[in-house]
Design an enzyme around this catalytic site. Structure first.
Site, mmCIF file in Angstrom:
data_model
loop_
_atom_site.group_PDB
_atom_site.id
_atom_site.type_symbol
_atom_site.label_atom_id
_atom_site.label_comp_id
_atom_site.label_asym_id
_atom_site.label_seq_id
_atom_site.Cartn_x
_atom_site.Cartn_y
_atom_site.Cartn_z
ATOM 1 N N TYR A 109 0.869 -1.178 0.000
ATOM 2 C CA TYR A 109 0.000 0.000 0.000
ATOM 3 C C TYR A 109 0.902 1.223 0.000
ATOM 4 O O TYR A 109 1.872 1.302 0.754
ATOM 5 C CB TYR A 109 -0.874 0.019 1.265
ATOM 6 C CG TYR A 109 -1.737 1.259 1.349
ATOM 7 C CD1 TYR A 109 -3.048 1.234 0.893
ATOM 8 C CD2 TYR A 109 -1.229 2.453 1.855
ATOM 9 C CE1 TYR A 109 -3.833 2.384 0.932
ATOM 10 C CE2 TYR A 109 -2.004 3.601 1.900
ATOM 11 C CZ TYR A 109 -3.305 3.558 1.443
ATOM 12 O OH TYR A 109 -4.076 4.689 1.478
ATOM 13 N N GLU A 197 -3.981 7.306 -3.616
ATOM 14 C CA GLU A 197 -3.896 5.997 -2.970
ATOM 15 C C GLU A 197 -3.553 4.944 -4.018
ATOM 16 O O GLU A 197 -4.273 4.804 -5.004
ATOM 17 C CB GLU A 197 -5.245 5.672 -2.315
ATOM 18 C CG GLU A 197 -5.190 4.470 -1.422
ATOM 19 C CD GLU A 197 -6.553 4.156 -0.820
ATOM 20 O OE1 GLU A 197 -6.711 4.348 0.392
ATOM 21 O OE2 GLU A 197 -7.446 3.734 -1.564
#
Ligand code: ADP
Ligand code: MG
Length: 389
Positions: A109, A197
């Site tokens: 991530y 993101e």
């Protein structure tokens, strides 16, 4: 403003952020040609909607041959995709993105968000990519690493090294990550993004880092200086009434309650929602008609509020400072001429020309007009009317 994954990837390419190219189609008959153009022997078909968690909802499929690509494109285009972020009603898929499948050694991530408390962008990285970051944040927060970046200084080498270390990258990958992080930060700052993101950022079998997914949102107030980004807005993905409001210079946000609110000034609009809640009610919307409200914009405001079938009463709460109360009163009358106002309207007018305004309203004798003595009284009457007391 949010954009789609494929649009975010186009922007990434301009900033040399390694990502993969793909082809977007809105028509299933184009799938065949897209596969030929892409080449390769394994593909992914991905729904393009402004919501995460598409994979789990059936909006991301791996296809082993052309026939499978076509099958999944047909399946996903036009489907109502329900994910953890869409709510029960789901979201209609109008576009699919076809890309080559990558060899994934590991998913990470990686992202940047604005931390309003720190007043700085924060770079976030985790070895636990691919799954919902919210879940990891809750269950094992120690696996999420953050560095706050002072925008006056910019991103520093030591900060990138710190993150690379937590991700257990070797020397070569660390170097690649450093470039990736710098370019992503440049993109974030230059484009006035609010959130970027990448989940997952992947490490391939040959140790390349690639942004495999991309979610980006921008500061609406900065769109004026980013024409290219503003053009990416997909109106199908936005709340229709909010776009309509924007055209008229109204600041409108739809909510779930049944007391419609028409207020001038964002602060007063917020307090109005609070006071409605204090009286045991639920606001149906936030609406700031602004300082330049005229009869037409007020009429438009009514129209927007009334489009929502949940609305059982409308509380007009105006403090006449810049905007004059008589203008609002004329707007209310105009609104009743344009659209039938079927629900009771509770009016609290205070300030400049409030007496004249009440006089105007009294003369037209709208069936269900209730005047309030003050803010609290108005909120109380609105809530009681909405719940039918
Ligand atoms: P979402 O986050 O909305 O579910 P993603 O783009 O992250 O959508 O896709 C979900 C998962 O599908 C990824 O975590 C990854 O494992 C897999 N995936 C997505 N794109 C590819 C690709 N091009 N090649 C291989 N696997 C992929
Ligand atoms: Mg993802």
């Amino acid at each position: 403003m949010k954009i789609h994954e494929y649009q975010a990837k186009e922007l990434f390419q301009k900033y040399n952020i390694p990502t993969q190219g793909g082809i977007v189609i809105e028509d299933a008959t184009k799938a065949d040609e897209a596969v030929d153009k892409l080449g390769g022997n394994l593909w992914v078909v991905k729904a393009q909607v402004h919501a995460g968690g598409r994979g789990k909802g059936g909006g991301v499929k791996l296809a082993k041959n052309k026939e499978e690509v076509i099958k999944y494109v047909k399946q996903i285009l036009g489907m109502t995709l329900i994910t953890a972020q869409t709510g029960e009603e789901g979201i209609l898929v109008r576009k699919v993105y076809i890309a080559k499948a990558e060899d994934i050694k590991k998913e990470y991530y990686f992202g940047i968000v604005l931390d309003r408390n720190l007043e700085m962008p924060v770079m976030i990285a985790s070895t636990e990519g691919g799954v919902e970051i919210e879940k990891i944040a809750k269950e094992s927060p120690e696996k999420i690493h953050k560095v706050a970046i002072d925008p006056q200084i910019g991103i520093c080498d030591f900060q990138i090294r710190e993150l690379a270390k937590t991700l257990n990258f070797n020397k070569i990958v660390s170097r690649r990550f450093s470039l990736f992080a710098r370019n992503l930060y440049q993109f974030y700052m230059n484009s006035d993004a609010e959130m970027v993101e990448i989940n997952p950022m992947i490490l391939t079998d040959d140790d390349q880092l690639i942004a495999l997914d991309a979610k980006v949102s921008f500061d609406d107030n900065a769109l004026g200086r980013h024409k290219d980004i503003a053009e990416m807005q997909d109106f199908f993905e936005e709340e229709e009434s909010e776009i309509e409001a924007h055209k008229y210079g109204l600041n409108y946000i739809k909510l779930d309650g049944n007391v419609g609110c028409m207020v001038n000034g964002a602060g007063l609009a917020m307090s109005t929602m609070d006071i409605i809640k204090d009286e045991g009610g639920e606001p149906a919307n936030f609406l700031d008609v602004g300082g330049n409200a005229n009869a037409e914009t007020v009429a438009k405001g009514f129209e927007l509020i009334l489009k929502d079938s949940n609305v059982k009463a409308i509380f007009v709460n105006i403090f006449g400072g810049i905007v004059r109360c008589d203008r609002i009163a004329n707007g209310i009358i105009k609104a009743t001429e344009i659209t039938e106002v079927k629900v009771p309207v509770i009016v609290r007018l205070e300030g400049t020309n409030s007496k004249e305004a009440l006089e105007i309203l009294r003369k037209v004798n709208i069936a269900n007009l209730i005047s309030a003595n003050d803010l609290k009284d108005g909120a109380k009457k609105s809530v009681q009317t909405a719940i039918g007391v």
